[in-house]
Design a protein around this motif. Structure first.
Motif, short mmCIF file in Angstrom:
data_model
loop_
_atom_site.label_atom_id
_atom_site.label_comp_id
_atom_site.label_asym_id
_atom_site.label_seq_id
_atom_site.Cartn_x
_atom_site.Cartn_y
_atom_site.Cartn_z
N ASP A 103 0.73 -0.62 0.40
CA ASP A 103 -0.27 0.13 -0.04
C ASP A 103 0.98 1.29 -0.33
OD1 ASP A 103 0.78 -0.63 2.43
OD2 ASP A 103 -0.57 0.74 3.28
N ALA A 136 1.13 1.92 -3.79
CA ALA A 136 -0.04 2.92 -3.78
C ALA A 136 0.24 4.34 -4.45
CB ALA A 136 -1.39 2.09 -3.41
N GLN A 196 5.74 0.35 -9.04
CA GLN A 196 4.39 -0.85 -9.95
C GLN A 196 4.40 -1.31 -11.30
OE1 GLN A 196 0.17 0.30 -8.67
NE2 GLN A 196 1.79 2.14 -7.57
N PRO A 227 -6.90 -0.88 -2.14
CA PRO A 227 -6.10 -1.68 -3.88
C PRO A 227 -6.64 -0.98 -5.06
CG PRO A 227 -7.54 -3.26 -2.06
CD PRO A 227 -7.81 -1.20 -1.67
N SER A 228 -7.41 -0.23 -5.20
CA SER A 228 -7.88 0.28 -6.42
C SER A 228 -7.27 1.14 -6.48
CB SER A 228 -9.31 0.80 -6.96
OG SER A 228 -9.80 1.75 -6.02
N LEU A 275 -4.31 0.70 -6.87
CA LEU A 275 -2.56 0.12 -7.73
C LEU A 275 -2.55 0.59 -9.48
CD1 LEU A 275 -2.39 -2.77 -5.38
CD2 LEU A 275 -0.88 -0.61 -5.70
N PRO A 312 -3.85 -0.41 -12.54
CA PRO A 312 -4.60 -1.71 -13.12
C PRO A 312 -3.96 -3.21 -13.59
CG PRO A 312 -5.77 0.82 -14.39
CD PRO A 312 -3.94 0.35 -13.65
N GLN A 360 -3.41 -4.63 -10.33
CA GLN A 360 -4.63 -5.13 -9.37
C GLN A 360 -4.82 -6.96 -9.86
OE1 GLN A 360 -7.77 -2.54 -8.79
NE2 GLN A 360 -6.33 -1.00 -9.09
N ARG A 411 -8.68 -11.52 -3.30
CA ARG A 411 -8.16 -10.38 -1.92
C ARG A 411 -8.89 -10.92 -1.40
NH1 ARG A 411 -9.84 -5.01 -5.50
NH2 ARG A 411 -8.07 -5.32 -7.01
#
Length: 476
Positions: free
Chosen positions: A288, A291, A309, A346-347, A349, A351, A354, A360
């Motif tokens: 996180d 992120a 990422q 999480p969203s 991150l 796509p 993800q 999850r």
């Protein structure tokens, strides 16, 4: 430990339950992931390459068991395992670790595990070689027949023996025969442990000078530089140096050295690469922290986070990473990522990343009842750890059930009043509770004593911890 072949998902969960309280949903997912790895290796050969692991993203506050689940899973799987923190990585071009280093660490760990196991397998053979070296240092073998008129007593080499004491009633025909009988006699003494304190001189391998390689940044990656250093280091002549040590010390020094000689490192490297690719588990903590809240539209430091990422993406997707032991394909390595996601979600991150963590699972915050069970049930419970510590001083430590409930209640209250650090709070609370007792043993509390932790004692020792709302000294 049960063999992985026979571990069903239910059995895996049962094994995890011995160390981790609650979080049943997370245990179910990792159990299925572990069993799927075994299923893949037993699927038809043409399908094995097509079956990719379902990587897992664990979401939950610190101290709820994310790391412990991954670590115990690796122990159950008997697989190479590394834990890395995403916040330690930086985008290519910045100072810091590159993401490929976690694959190299995994390969290194696999090689280390296999080397240790192979050396354990040849330990008996290595011990025999060590025994021969020690015997040669005590009673060197005769290389040529002694000249006429030579004194057989000289074969004792100043260790206090004579021909008569070795030969007994039978008189040896030659110095050679006397030497052999002496060696057999001393071999028996070595095996019986009668010569452990005798000092001998042995030759041990001395590490060659370290070889440094300098180059412009970006010209060579870490694996290439490490491989070149190893190659150049192996070309340097190995020096031997003499050391005077006891027989017991010589055995320890020489055992690893002789075991290493009996191990085929080429075979170990090949097997380690295979295990890394098919069984390796990489746990990426604090994901996180990279992120980008709001999708990284604000620029600034979020640009670097997004770069990390994007660097992670090909590793998780499947790529070939160069290590000093060979090329490692990451297609079938299981990745477990974890983060608290307090600030981001999480969203946030990218796509593509993800999509590489399709499973999850949200871990629940720990309650007072969870704390009570954590103190009492696991095989490595804190209470059992403190009992083992004091048992070494022959002091018995007893926890009343009501006292454990009180400790759990205080830990839950402090977590709610300050910052919720999950089960780690129990370490702070138990340390505060027992530090005075640990200090008094054995000076004021003698061996043979029995100490009982009562609810009244818990209230007395931890009252200030609950009343003091500042509590800064208790925050980890």
């Amino acid at each position: 430990m049960l063999a992985t072949t026979f571990l069903t998902p239910a059995q895996i969960v049962a094994e995890l339950d011995k160390y981790i309280i609650g979080q049943h949903e997370a245990k179910r997912h990792v159990a299925i992931a572990l069993r799927n790895r075994w299923r893949r290796l037993h699927a038809p050969a043409d399908m094995q390459k097509e079956i990719v692991p379902n990587n897992i993203l664990m979401i939950g506050a610190t101290g709820v068991g994310k790391t412990e689940i991954a670590r115990r899973l690796a122990i159950l799987a008997d697989a190479p395992f590394v834990k890395v923190e995403a916040s330690k990585f930086t985008e290519v071009g910045y100072v810091g670790r590159d993401v490929e280093s976690m694959v190299r660490d995994l390969a290194e760990q696999a090689v280390s595990r296999l080397r240790q196991r192979r050396q354990e397998e040849v330990k008996a053979q290595a011990a025999q070689a060590v025994e021969d070296i020690i015997l040669d240092a005590l009673i060197p073998p005769l290389k040529a027949p002694a000249k006429e008129g030579g004194s057989s007593s000289s074969l004792g080499f100043g260790i206090g023996i004579s021909a008569e004491s070795i030969a007994g009633d039978a008189v040896p025909n030659s110095d050679q025969e006397l030497n052999e009988r002496t060696r057999e006699r001393f071999r028996q003494k070595i095996r019986n442990g009668e010569l452990e304190d005798r000092r001998i001189e042995i030759s041990v391998a001395q590490g060659g000078p370290s070889v440094g390689i300098m180059g412009a940044p970006g010209m060579m990656d870490e694996a290439t530089m490490s491989g070149l250093q190893d190659m150049l280091g192996s070309m340097m002549p190995k020096k031997q140096r003499k050391r005077k040590v006891t027989v017991a010390e010589a055995r320890k020094i020489l055992l690893d050295e002789e075991a290493a000689k009996l191990v085929d490192m080429d075979e170990i490297k090949e097997e380690a690469i295979r295990q890394t690719e098919n069984s390796g588990i990489i746990f990426i903590d604090e994901i996180d922290k990279v992120a980008t809240a709001g999708g990284g539209k604000n620029g600034g430091p979020d640009v670097s986070r997004q770069g990390v990422q994007r660097d992670l993406l090909p590793i998780v997707e499947g790529s070939a990473v160069n290590t000093k032991y060979g090329i490692v394909n990451t297609d079938h390595i299981l990745f477990i990522a974890a983060g608290a996601f307090h600030v981001s979600k999480p969203s946030d991150l990218i796509p593509e990343l993800q999509g590489r963590f399709p499973i999850r699972v949200e871990l629940q915050s720990l309650t007072k009842d969870d704390f009570y069970r954590i103190l009492k049930d696991p095989k490595n419970a804190l209470t059992k750890q403190y009992q083992a510590l004091l048992a070494s001083e022959d002091v018995q430590l007893i926890f009343e059930d009501e006292a454990l409930l009180k400790v759990a209640d205080i830990a839950a209250e402090v977590n709610s009043e300050v910052e919720n650090i999950g089960a780690r709070r129990l370490h702070t609370v138990m340390s505060r509770l027992l530090n005075d007792l640990l200090y008094d043993v054995p000076d004021k509390i003698a061996a043979g004593a029995a100490l009982t932790i009562t609810p009244q004692l818990v209230e007395e020792r931890l009252r200030d911890m609950v009343k003091n709302r500042d509590m800064s000294q208790y925050i980890l």
